[in-house]
Design an enzyme around this catalytic site. Sequence first.
Site: not given
Length: 319
Positions: A70, A83, A90, A97, A135, A190, A265, A308
């Site tokens: 993406e 982006c 990943c 995520c 990633g 972080l 999100h 994402c």
Amino acid sequence: MPGFAARQIADWLYKKEISSIEEMTNLSKKMRELLSNDYEIGLSGPVSFSESKDGTKKYLYRVLTDKFIETAYIPEDDRATICVSSQAGCKMGCVFCMTGKQGFQGNLSSNEILNQFRSLPEFKQLTNMVFMGMGEPLDNLTEVLKSLEILTGEWGYGWSPSRITVSTVGMVKKIPEFLEKSRCHLAVSLHSPFDEERKQLMPIQKTNTVKEVIDLIKSYGFTGQRRVSFEYILFKGINDSPRHVKELVRILNGIRCRINIIRFHSIPGSDLRSPDVKATIAFREALNAKGMIATIRSSRGVDINAACGLLSTLEQNKG
Ligand code: SF4
């Protein structure tokens, strides 16, 4: 081929924006044939996209033959940011995520990284670039550095490194090489200042502690144009208390940096939630009151699966 041909080829590729080797008309026919035998221009447009009410667009590109990544286009008043993704899937497994849930599917080549930029329909409007898509960029550092060299070289796209930010979960062994070989900004994810709590959110903390990352950043000393920022996704009841504010202030003391607070999100299969707007503002104000520069990143593209990894997971599942 003569040395000067390199400059001519770079000029065609990055400044004149051609789409076939045949168009390199100041190279002899023989040279064009030689090039065509072994190389191709490598442009391939997005396979689909969705557009948000707020103008954010999310593009899906096919990579590594049968994988999807993406790329987001985020227009704002005075800038337009792309982006980009650096890997398909990943390895890092951050629990919040969707890309992490896909697992690792492969590293993108520098061509596949740059193709997202060059083949974006809004290519000409772009002013900024962030490596914050799918990633962990520093886990594919060789190809990421190659793409940065082409983006920032005066023979390449000629972008100022101050327009580009590369994010990391904090790969301690890779950060020094990134800092040495590029002049782009660094953003560290972080998400919690406490070891045990960060481990629950980000497995990287087990081997690369945030203390090591911060010590490294302190020893590097960010000065001049180059900036370091810390990304902080706010999770309701997890990392949004006064205790977290106090510890953030303590560990970041002495670093000239910005904290980017990001609203979460939601993703399928996760109980993590975002605090409401009022609590998010209160968190920022508490940091500001302690002298930290903290801003809330505006939520974009909420209506188009903005988290994402969602869109590519949907596409992958179709197959
Ligand atoms: S947040 Fe970034 S580093 Fe963590 S799993 Fe997702 S893509 Fe990987």
